[in-house]
Design an enzyme around this catalytic site. Structure first.
Site, short mmCIF file in Angstrom:
data_model
loop_
_atom_site.label_atom_id
_atom_site.label_comp_id
_atom_site.label_asym_id
_atom_site.label_seq_id
_atom_site.Cartn_x
_atom_site.Cartn_y
_atom_site.Cartn_z
N ARG A 149 56.40 64.12 21.37
CA ARG A 149 56.70 62.77 20.87
C ARG A 149 57.03 62.80 19.38
O ARG A 149 56.63 61.92 18.62
CB ARG A 149 55.53 61.81 21.15
CG ARG A 149 55.13 61.70 22.59
CD ARG A 149 56.25 61.15 23.47
NE ARG A 149 55.89 61.27 24.88
CZ ARG A 149 56.22 62.30 25.67
NH1 ARG A 149 56.93 63.30 25.18
NH2 ARG A 149 55.84 62.35 26.92
N SER A 161 52.98 53.45 26.67
CA SER A 161 51.79 54.23 26.32
C SER A 161 51.51 54.09 24.83
O SER A 161 52.35 54.43 24.00
CB SER A 161 52.01 55.70 26.68
OG SER A 161 52.20 55.85 28.07
N GLU A 215 51.29 56.21 19.53
CA GLU A 215 52.70 56.57 19.75
C GLU A 215 53.64 55.64 19.00
O GLU A 215 54.62 56.09 18.41
CB GLU A 215 53.04 56.55 21.25
CG GLU A 215 52.70 57.84 21.96
CD GLU A 215 53.44 57.97 23.28
OE1 GLU A 215 54.55 57.43 23.41
OE2 GLU A 215 52.91 58.63 24.19
#
Length: 342
Positions: free
Chosen positions: A164, A242, A338
């Protein structure tokens, strides 16, 4: 180039959080970026790049000039002996890129179906799901330097991809965060196509249907069904997908955590490190369904924070920090968000 003033950003972020942009410019072609830079007023001001707003938590108004990326376009650029190369404008919704490529007979992105956001944001976040990441298919990105206005084409090899993460999020030496904007993205979809399977939920689908050699379209349909069953639709319930990254630890750290709780869900990675299931840890700490003001932990998936109505960014941050402290206290792991917290 279209310039708007005092724009309410609530419709432009999937969490549905209130904030105002002093100036918003709709970027509909690569040349629009240069037009912004050449503008006497806008050119000197700080810039903030906004795609689909699916990975963003707004906690304040934005004084910087917001570049709303809306560049369209989907096409097959080249067919090689070993790959189809497709190109997407940075403003195309990501799921549309996946759906179109599968329908056109260019498989390879089906495991990334139904991930919110735009094509331009895919390499920034190095989006991933069900055994596949953007870096596995990325060929190159077209970027515009936000100082010089120069257009460059960067191969995947220089994008410094991580979990990520990418050079487009990094602020240190060589990082491009705040220094460039992605305008087009190219993906090389390998020939011959091979399905990416192995995840438990996909194995269940194969068992339920009796299909042991699924097509790309079947995998696409399965992924959509799986995600819709456990994740809230941002059009119905505001969320940013998420909220926390799955932490990656060493085998030694994992053994220590298993010593505290033998049931902790974990996965061995190719490099020998261990990925822990953040959602499981949050659920184990009793957070599922809990709320702070209008912000709450989704009842079906503890990894997702949602807007129950009129949540504000500060409430989302308060909830997120409480979860972080709770998980750290029990497992000794500090969860990392995130989304971009602005």
């Amino acid at each position: 180039m279209t310039v708007e003033r005092e724009v309410n950003l609530k419709p432009f972020n999937t969490f549905g959080l209130p904030a105002t942009a002093r100036s918003l410019v709709r970027i509909r072609e690569t040349a629009d970026v240069r037009r912004v830079l050449d503008d006497p007023e806008l050119g000197r001001a700080p810039k903030f790049v906004l795609g689909g707003g699916s990975n963003l938590v707004l906690t304040q108004d934005i004084a910087a000039v917001v570049l709303k990326i809306e560049i369209p376009g989907l096409r097959l650029v080249e067919e090689r002996a070993n790959a189809w190369v497709i190109e997407a404008g940075a403003g195309v919704p990501w799921h549309e890129v996946v759906r179109w490529s599968v329908e056109q007979g260019y498989p390879g992105l089906e495991n990334l179906a139904l991930i919110p956001g735009t094509a331009g944001a895919a390499p920034v976040q190095n989006i991933g799901a069900y055994g596949l990441e953007a870096q596995d298919r990325l060929e190159s990105v077209e970027v515009v330097d936000l100082v010089t206005g120069r257009v460059a084409h960067l191969p995947a090899s220089v994008c410094r991809f991580g979990y990520r993460d990418s050079v487009f999020k990094q602020t240190g030496f060589g990082g491009l965060a705040g220094k460039s904007v992605i305008t087009r993205v190219r993906f090389a979809l390998p020939k011959p196509w091979k399905p990416v399977l192995g995840y438990l939920e996909l194995e269940r689908k194969m068992s339920e249907t009796g299909i042991t050699a699924p097509t790309a379209q079947q995998i696409f349909d399965w992924i959509c069904a799986i995600r819709r069953a456990k994740l809230p639709d941002p059009a119905v319930i505001g969320n940013a997908g998420s909220f926390f990254k799955n932490p990656v630890v060493t085998p030694e750290q994992c053994r220590d955590i298993i010593g505290r709780d033998p049931a902790v869900v974990h996965y061995l990675m190719p490099d020998g490190q261990i990925k822990l299931a953040a959602g499981w840890m949050i659920d184990a700490c009793g957070w599922k369904g809990k709320a702070v003001g209008g912000a709450a932990v989704y009842e079906r998936q503890a990894l997702v924070l949602v807007n129950r109505g009129e949540a504000r960014g500060a409430e989302v941050l308060t909830l997120a920090r409480a979860i972080q402290e709770s998980v750290y206290g029990r497992f000794g792991i500090r969860l990392e968000p995130e989304p971009v917290l602005l």
